[in-house]
Scaffold this active site. Structure first.
Site, PDB file in Angstrom:
ATOM      1  N   CYS A  46       0.842  -1.197   0.000  1.00  0.00           N
ATOM      2  CA  CYS A  46       0.000   0.000   0.000  1.00  0.00           C
ATOM      3  C   CYS A  46       0.886   1.261   0.000  1.00  0.00           C
ATOM      4  CB  CYS A  46      -0.858  -0.045   1.254  1.00  0.00           C
ATOM      5  SG  CYS A  46      -1.597   1.489   1.725  1.00  0.00           S
TER       6      CYS A  46
HETATM    7  N1  MHO Z   1      -7.077  -1.531   3.009  1.00  0.00           N
HETATM    8  C1  MHO Z   1      -6.703  -0.178   2.798  1.00  0.00           C
HETATM    9  C2  MHO Z   1      -5.730  -0.028   1.673  1.00  0.00           C
HETATM   10  C3  MHO Z   1      -5.479   1.354   1.252  1.00  0.00           C
HETATM   11  S1  MHO Z   1      -4.362   1.475   0.090  1.00  0.00           S
HETATM   12  C4  MHO Z   1      -4.057   2.992  -0.341  1.00  0.00           C
HETATM   13  C5  MHO Z   1      -7.951   0.650   2.593  1.00  0.00           C
HETATM   14  O1  MHO Z   1      -8.624   0.537   1.569  1.00  0.00           O
HETATM   15  O2  MHO Z   1      -8.286   1.408   3.484  1.00  0.00           O
HETATM   16  O3  MHO Z   1      -4.441   0.591  -0.954  1.00  0.00           O
END
Ligand code: MHO
Length: 241
Positions: A46
């Site tokens: 991420c």
């Molecule tokens: N599980 C996280 C990932 C964020 S990321 C920028 C969310 O969607 O809040 O991929």
């Protein structure tokens, strides 16, 4: 009874207003550096976490997040296609080098974990020298892992900036402090100041480096104290992959 409540309430409100006015009135006089930089582009899960990880490292001028590695035109967070979440770092080659950035890359995520394309571990090289160093360090780092390193090493093609709300994501979470910096979204994505603060704020830097560097920023004492308070209690950054 009512007057007591009102008094407490209004005092609390006026204190809050005063404090936020104090923080907001001292926007920085810092001039963004205009120096020649080189680029490094990495995928390490991420993209929220790597901005602070790299932000306060020596020689890092600015960071931003976006999508790269795929063929889909104009990807967005909810329609990324075959792209990967990536961080792009602009660095001053007289202060740091690509090898140093690679060392940080290899040690701040798990390059043996295989994820879907959105979160894959990857290095997109910008020139032959970067390609060589990426491949050499990948081979050398393998000795530190039981499982094979799955990091892709590919030629950099094109970077699509992520939406404004993903830029300096964790800095924006400190909303009152962030507002006090008075940066517009187009400024934020290029901001050296925000890049550096973001790193220090999450504990990636030393008190001495911070003292030397922050004296040039033109921030108020309250703003500096706020960053210091956060530096003192570094928090792990989770993206919940
Ligand atoms: N599980 C996280 C990932 C964020 S990321 C920028 C969310 O969607 O809040 O991929």
């Amino acid at each position: 009874m009512w007057s007591w409540l009102t008094k407490v309430g209004s005092e609390a409100i006026s204190k809050l207003t005063l404090r936020s006015a104090g923080m907001a009135s001292a926007s920085s006089t810092f001039a963004e550096p205009d120096i020649a930089t080189e680029k490094a582009t990495f995928g390490m899960g991420c993209f929220w976490a790597p901005e602070p990880i790299f932000g306060s490292k020596k020689g890092v001028v600015r960071t931003k997040v976006g999508y790269t590695g795929g063929k889909k035109e104009n990807p967005t967070y909810y329609s990324m296609g075959d792209h990967t979440e990536a961080i792009q770092i602009e660095y001053d080659p007289s202060q740091t080098d690509y090898k140093t950035l690679l060392d940080i890359f290899w040690t701040t995520h798990d390059p043996t974990s295989r994820h879907k394309t959105q979160y894959k571990s990857a290095i997109w090289y910008h020139n032959d020298e970067q390609e060589k160093l990426a491949k050499e360090t990948k081979a050398a780092r393998q000795a530190e892992h039981r499982s094979p390193i799955v990091t892709d090493i590919e030629k950099f093609e094109r970077f699509y900036d992520a939406e404004d709300y993903h830029q300096k994501y964790h800095l924006r979470e400190h909303s009152r402090f962030y507002d006090s910096l008075k940066l517009t979204d187009p400024q934020l994505i290029k901001s050296h100041l925000a890049t550096r603060i973001h790193g220090y704020m999450y504990g990636y830097g030393t008190a001495q480096e911070f003292a030397e560097e922050s004296s040039k920023w033109g921030l108020s004492q309250e703003q500096l104290d706020y960053i210091k308070k956060n530096m003192a209690r570094p928090r792990a950054i989770h993206c919940g992959l």
